[in-house]
Structure formats: C-alpha cells, structure tokens
Design a protein around this motif. Structure first.
Motif, mmCIF file in Angstrom:
data_model
loop_
_atom_site.group_PDB
_atom_site.id
_atom_site.type_symbol
_atom_site.label_atom_id
_atom_site.label_comp_id
_atom_site.label_asym_id
_atom_site.label_seq_id
_atom_site.Cartn_x
_atom_site.Cartn_y
_atom_site.Cartn_z
ATOM 1 N N GLY A 1 30.558 33.116 42.474
ATOM 2 C CA GLY A 1 30.507 34.126 43.513
ATOM 3 C C GLY A 1 30.119 33.570 44.871
ATOM 4 O O GLY A 1 29.796 32.387 45.029
ATOM 5 N N SER A 52 39.483 37.801 45.521
ATOM 6 C CA SER A 52 39.256 38.952 44.652
ATOM 7 C C SER A 52 40.306 38.907 43.552
ATOM 8 O O SER A 52 41.184 38.040 43.550
ATOM 9 N N ASN A 59 41.430 46.524 42.201
ATOM 10 C CA ASN A 59 40.981 45.274 42.810
ATOM 11 C C ASN A 59 39.488 45.078 42.560
ATOM 12 O O ASN A 59 38.693 46.011 42.748
ATOM 13 N N TYR A 60 39.122 43.865 42.123
ATOM 14 C CA TYR A 60 37.732 43.554 41.773
ATOM 15 C C TYR A 60 37.209 42.423 42.656
ATOM 16 O O TYR A 60 37.904 41.427 42.900
ATOM 17 N N SER A 61 35.966 42.538 43.092
ATOM 18 C CA SER A 61 35.318 41.488 43.887
ATOM 19 C C SER A 61 34.852 40.356 42.981
ATOM 20 O O SER A 61 34.878 40.463 41.748
ATOM 21 N N ASP A 87 31.961 39.450 42.329
ATOM 22 C CA ASP A 87 30.797 39.816 41.521
ATOM 23 C C ASP A 87 31.130 40.885 40.488
ATOM 24 O O ASP A 87 30.243 41.446 39.849
ATOM 25 N N ASN A 104 32.598 43.931 40.796
ATOM 26 C CA ASN A 104 32.651 45.347 41.162
ATOM 27 C C ASN A 104 34.058 45.756 41.599
ATOM 28 O O ASN A 104 34.788 44.971 42.216
ATOM 29 N N ARG A 144 36.643 47.114 43.941
ATOM 30 C CA ARG A 144 36.747 47.271 45.402
ATOM 31 C C ARG A 144 37.644 48.439 45.763
ATOM 32 O O ARG A 144 37.409 49.132 46.755
ATOM 33 N N ARG A 172 32.919 48.502 37.252
ATOM 34 C CA ARG A 172 32.554 47.090 37.231
ATOM 35 C C ARG A 172 33.125 46.449 35.974
ATOM 36 O O ARG A 172 33.184 47.072 34.912
#
Length: 301
Positions: free
Chosen positions: A99, A127, A136-138, A140, A142, A144, A162
C-alpha cells in the motif's frame, strides 16, 4: 513455483554472522577428517499411506497449511507502493499488495459482489477494477466506486465495502500469511526461532525479481520436499553434473526453530582451510537452504 531473485553484491560479511560461518567451517573440517557427517537423533520411518491417504492429506492441510503462517512471497516481490502479486493458496486465490503506507496486505482475490478475480499475475497498479461490473478497489482494499449502482448496495453492510482480508506480516525480507487464527507475528517468531534473525542478515532488501517458473507434478507435495532436502543424493543422481563441484558428504544441517537449515558445500571450500581462521568464509562456497514447513525452500547462493 520457483521465483528467482538477484542481489547487488554487498560482500558475504553482510550475510550470516562471521562467528557462525567459522563454527560451521570448523565442524565441516572435523567431519572431513573423521569421515563423518551431521545426523538427526534417530531415523524417521514414514508410512507409505502418509503420501497417499486422503484423510492424512486433509489433516495436514488443516494443521500445516491453514493454521500456521505460510511463506508466500519475498519483500523483493513487492518493492514499491502499488506492487501486487497473485498467489493461490490451496483453493483460495490471494492478492498481496504493498500500500501507499508501505505495508503489505493480503486479500482474497475476489470482488465482494460476484467473486470475480480483480487481478492476475503480478504488476503495479493504482487501484484494482473488477472486470464484471467495474467495482474499483483501492490499494488498502476499500471500495472506491461502484459504477451505475445507483446506491443499490448502500445497505449491504460495511463488510461488502472492502475486500476480504487475510492476516499478513512482513519480516526479514519475507512475507507470510495466516489463513486461520490470530497473532500472526508471534506465531512467525515462535516457528522461525533463530532463523528470523539470521535471514535478516542477508541483503534481501537489494534483491530484484527477475524470473519464475511454474510447474505442476501429480504427486504428494512431500515427495518434492523430501527428495530435495539432502545432499546425500548428489554422488549418484548428479554424478555427471554437479558432483565434481559439491560434497555429497559431509552435510551441514541445523534446526532453527521449526526451520531446517541445510548447506550444500562446494569443493572450493578446501582453499579456505589454508587461510588464517579469522579470514575464512563459508558462504561463497555453499548453497544455503532454509526449509519452511510445510512446503517452501528458500535458497541463497
């Protein structure tokens, strides 16, 4: 999987304590003089069904693969933020991600909506996007964005905002995951013992991933580890290749916590015994291998 890494040479004095190398060289020289080698306390007899019985395999999966930390990657696999690596652990697809905070996390490689994989292979990304509905996931884990969802998932609960996360810990240039249970850091230190500090002396921070090989063999995983984990076979099996360069015996084997350390010694070591003791070095003349239960061999040359 056989990943390969290369390191910029910082000198062997930066790897394994010099005192340890001297002690190992002394032991090896004593073995040579006495025609002896390192032995376990006793022979180990393993029933054939331990390699063929489904119940035995299921028991090993539960105890060894699910309830203990597993070495799944090197820090060098994920050197910078956004680097990711996909790894299938048994039937669970994982994605390891470094990350923006420099922490490595492990997630189930499946979108929380319909379970599609969000990444393949290895690479670097800002991402991750599910190919099914473009969630879409970050880095970390989560969510987005959920394009075109019109708020339809707002009442699904925080768990679905998440990626599902798996316990992960990075230490001494190694990355571990724990599929079941808590306190991964303490479990790693308990199982690795002195190996964790010894491996930390290697210049793993300067390593770069350069290649990898994938192969599947129709056999119990223990066959592969058992067959590799000794130098005794060199004289016969490798008589036309590496036998002229390596000693089949003596062998140098130690247990550091639950990690077995085996050193295959090259015949070039003989010239070290002509030097003053303080100048002798073992590592340039050995292939040092650390066996992490149940199925990983970390090899330093």
């Amino acid at each position: 999987m056989r990943p390969g890494f290369k390191a910029s040479h910082r000198g062997f004095d930066s790897s394994m304590r010099i005192e340890e190398q001297h002690a190992l060289l002394e032991r090896f020289q004593r073995h040579l003089a006495n025609d002896t080698t390192d032995f376990a306390r006793s022979s180990l007899r393993v029933p054939a069904e331990h390699y063929t019985d489904d119940a035995q395999t299921a028991s090993e999966i539960e105890a060894l693969f699910l309830r203990r930390p597993l070495l799944v990657a090197m820090s060098a696999d994920l050197p910078k933020a956004g680097d990711y690596l996909c790894h299938d652990l048994l039937e669970t697809p994982l994605i390891l991600v470094r990350g923006a905070d420099n922490e490595i996390r492990a997630f189930i490689n499946a979108c929380r909506h319909r379970g599609a994989r969000i990444a393949e292979g290895r690479g670097n990304a800002a991402s991750f996007m599910c190919p099914y509905h473009a969630w879409n996931y970050s880095l970390d884990g989560n969510v987005r964005s959920r394009p075109n969802a019109c708020g339809g998932f707002d009442d699904a609960g925080d768990d679905f905002g998440r990626l599902a996360e798996v316990a992960c810990h990075e230490v001494s240039g190694l990355v571990f995951v724990l599929m079941q249970g808590d306190d991964i850091e303490a479990r790693i230190r308990e199982s690795m013992g002195a190996a964790i500090d010894e491996i930390a002396t290697y210049p793993l921070d300067s390593c770069e991933y350069f290649d990898g090989r994938d192969g599947v063999q129709p056999c119990n995983y223990k066959f592969i580890v058992d067959g590799f984990a000794e130098a005794y076979h060199i004289a016969a099996l490798h008589k036309d290749t590496i036998r002229p360069y390596f000693y089949a015996t003596p062998a140098l084997t130690d247990t550091l916590g639950s990690v077995a350390r085996m050193i295959g010694v090259r015949r070039s070591v003989d010239k070290e015994f002509d030097k003053p003791v303080a100048e002798r070095r073992l590592l340039p003349h050995g292939t040092t291998q650390y066996l992490f239960a149940p199925n990983v061999v970390l090899s330093w040359q």
